[in-house]
Design an enzyme around this catalytic site. Structure first.
Site, PDB file in Angstrom:
ATOM      1  N   LYS A 108       0.819  -1.207   0.000  1.00 36.82           N
ATOM      2  CA  LYS A 108       0.000   0.000   0.000  1.00 36.82           C
ATOM      3  C   LYS A 108       0.860   1.268   0.000  1.00 36.82           C
ATOM      4  O   LYS A 108       0.580   2.218  -0.732  1.00 36.82           O
ATOM      5  CB  LYS A 108      -0.920  -0.039   1.228  1.00 36.82           C
ATOM      6  CG  LYS A 108      -1.962   1.030   1.300  1.00 36.82           C
ATOM      7  CD  LYS A 108      -3.071   0.649   2.276  1.00 36.82           C
ATOM      8  CE  LYS A 108      -2.547   0.290   3.653  1.00 36.82           C
ATOM      9  NZ  LYS A 108      -2.245   1.471   4.491  1.00 36.82           N
TER      10      LYS A 108
ATOM     11  N   ARG B 283     -10.203   3.279   9.721  1.00 34.37           N
ATOM     12  CA  ARG B 283      -9.787   1.957  10.211  1.00 34.37           C
ATOM     13  C   ARG B 283     -10.958   1.133  10.737  1.00 34.37           C
ATOM     14  O   ARG B 283     -10.805  -0.059  10.984  1.00 34.37           O
ATOM     15  CB  ARG B 283      -8.743   2.110  11.328  1.00 34.37           C
ATOM     16  CG  ARG B 283      -7.403   2.636  10.836  1.00 34.37           C
ATOM     17  CD  ARG B 283      -6.369   2.606  11.952  1.00 34.37           C
ATOM     18  NE  ARG B 283      -5.090   3.135  11.521  1.00 34.37           N
ATOM     19  CZ  ARG B 283      -4.152   2.441  10.907  1.00 34.37           C
ATOM     20  NH1 ARG B 283      -4.371   1.171  10.633  1.00 34.37           N
ATOM     21  NH2 ARG B 283      -3.017   2.993  10.556  1.00 34.37           N
TER      22      ARG B 283
ATOM     23  N   ARG C  24      11.593 -11.749   8.038  1.00 31.01           N
ATOM     24  CA  ARG C  24      12.680 -10.851   8.426  1.00 31.01           C
ATOM     25  C   ARG C  24      13.501 -11.429   9.574  1.00 31.01           C
ATOM     26  O   ARG C  24      12.960 -11.880  10.582  1.00 31.01           O
ATOM     27  CB  ARG C  24      12.123  -9.480   8.837  1.00 31.01           C
ATOM     28  CG  ARG C  24      13.217  -8.478   9.165  1.00 31.01           C
ATOM     29  CD  ARG C  24      12.719  -7.052   9.113  1.00 31.01           C
ATOM     30  NE  ARG C  24      11.560  -6.818   9.961  1.00 31.01           N
ATOM     31  CZ  ARG C  24      10.975  -5.624  10.078  1.00 31.01           C
ATOM     32  NH1 ARG C  24      11.408  -4.595   9.375  1.00 31.01           N
ATOM     33  NH2 ARG C  24       9.933  -5.485  10.878  1.00 31.01           N
TER      34      ARG C  24
ATOM     35  N   ARG D 208      12.434 -10.495  15.705  1.00 28.26           N
ATOM     36  CA  ARG D 208      11.666  -9.711  16.663  1.00 28.26           C
ATOM     37  C   ARG D 208      10.306 -10.378  16.873  1.00 28.26           C
ATOM     38  O   ARG D 208       9.812 -11.066  15.986  1.00 28.26           O
ATOM     39  CB  ARG D 208      11.441  -8.282  16.148  1.00 28.26           C
ATOM     40  CG  ARG D 208      12.702  -7.483  15.908  1.00 28.26           C
ATOM     41  CD  ARG D 208      12.344  -6.065  15.498  1.00 28.26           C
ATOM     42  NE  ARG D 208      11.228  -6.015  14.560  1.00 28.26           N
ATOM     43  CZ  ARG D 208      10.638  -4.891  14.169  1.00 28.26           C
ATOM     44  NH1 ARG D 208      11.049  -3.743  14.612  1.00 28.26           N
ATOM     45  NH2 ARG D 208       9.630  -4.921  13.303  1.00 28.26           N
TER      46      ARG D 208
ATOM     47  N   ARG E  46      -2.004 -10.143  13.642  1.00 28.98           N
ATOM     48  CA  ARG E  46      -2.144  -8.765  13.153  1.00 28.98           C
ATOM     49  C   ARG E  46      -2.973  -8.725  11.873  1.00 28.98           C
ATOM     50  O   ARG E  46      -3.830  -7.860  11.696  1.00 28.98           O
ATOM     51  CB  ARG E  46      -0.759  -8.150  12.928  1.00 28.98           C
ATOM     52  CG  ARG E  46      -0.795  -6.654  12.691  1.00 28.98           C
ATOM     53  CD  ARG E  46       0.551  -6.015  12.924  1.00 28.98           C
ATOM     54  NE  ARG E  46       1.392  -6.039  11.749  1.00 28.98           N
ATOM     55  CZ  ARG E  46       2.534  -6.691  11.643  1.00 28.98           C
ATOM     56  NH1 ARG E  46       2.994  -7.396  12.648  1.00 28.98           N
ATOM     57  NH2 ARG E  46       3.254  -6.650  10.535  1.00 28.98           N
TER      58      ARG E  46
END
Length: 213
Positions: free
Chosen positions: A13, A89, A128, A157, A168
């Site tokens: 996006k 949102r 990652r 992480r 998420r």
């Protein structure tokens, strides 16, 4: 031309939004930028938002909606049009945006939805890894370390772990679905296939927007 851009985290996006802004000369509006500007300019809504932020509290919807309306009422928006990114949102924010646009006599011309399979996004977002010694960032698939690297020399992480990424995405899907449905009823949504080369995604967006002009 006045647009919203939507898409799940990792769908591209931000990349596509920057290309749209550059190509069509629109004002890029993100909630973060709006909050910082409103607070810096000490607008009524900016000061109200700061009062919540300083106390470590979430800024209520009515203040966020007010900041968006403030920004949309400014002269440059009327002159150039906007690309709104990161707002609304929730369905309640979408309804508030409808009311603000109506009050300002601004027409929303389209909603660009970058559509990417969530499973591929989990792979994209959870790949990652960070080198323990240097802090250098790599991606297991798209930017791996040298061949034969030792996984023990790298860490992930918490935010990048697959289970966290999936949670998420699930939240974003559940929040985004009613918003998209809301705009589909107005025939405003164009779905863009996001699982292709960046330039191909943008070519599809350009084609869609040329039909709106």
């Amino acid at each position: 031309m006045n647009l919203l851009i939507m898409g799940l985290p990792g769908a591209g996006k931000g990349t596509q939004g920057a290309k749209i802004v550059e190509k069509f000369g629109l004002i890029h509006i993100s909630t973060g930028d709006m909050f910082r500007a409103a607070i810096a300019n000490q607008t009524e809504m900016g000061l109200l938002a700061k009062s919540y932020i300083d106390k470590g509290e979430l800024v209520p919807d009515e203040v966020t909606n007010g900041i968006v309306k403030e920004r949309l009422s400014q002269k440059d928006i009327a002159e150039r049009g906007f690309l709104l990114d990161g707002y609304p949102r929730t369905i309640e924010q979408a309804q508030a945006l409808d009311a603000a646009l109506s009050a300002l006599e601004i027409q929303l011309d389209g909603v660009i939805n970058i559509d990417v399979n969530p499973e591929s996004l989990v792979e994209r977002l959870s790949g990652r890894i960070i080198h323990k010694e240097t802090g250098e960032t790599f991606h297991k698939i798209f930017n791996p370390p040298a061949a034969g690297y030792d996984e023990n020399d790298y860490y992930q992480r918490e935010d990048d772990k697959p289970e966290t990424v999936k949670r998420r995405l699930d939240v974003n899907i559940s929040q985004g679905a009613p918003i998209l449905e809301h705009y589909r009823k107005e025939n405003l949504v164009t779905d863009i296939e996001g699982n292709q080369d960046i330039q191909d995604v943008f070519a599809d967006i350009e084609k869609a927007l040329s039909n709106l002009k």
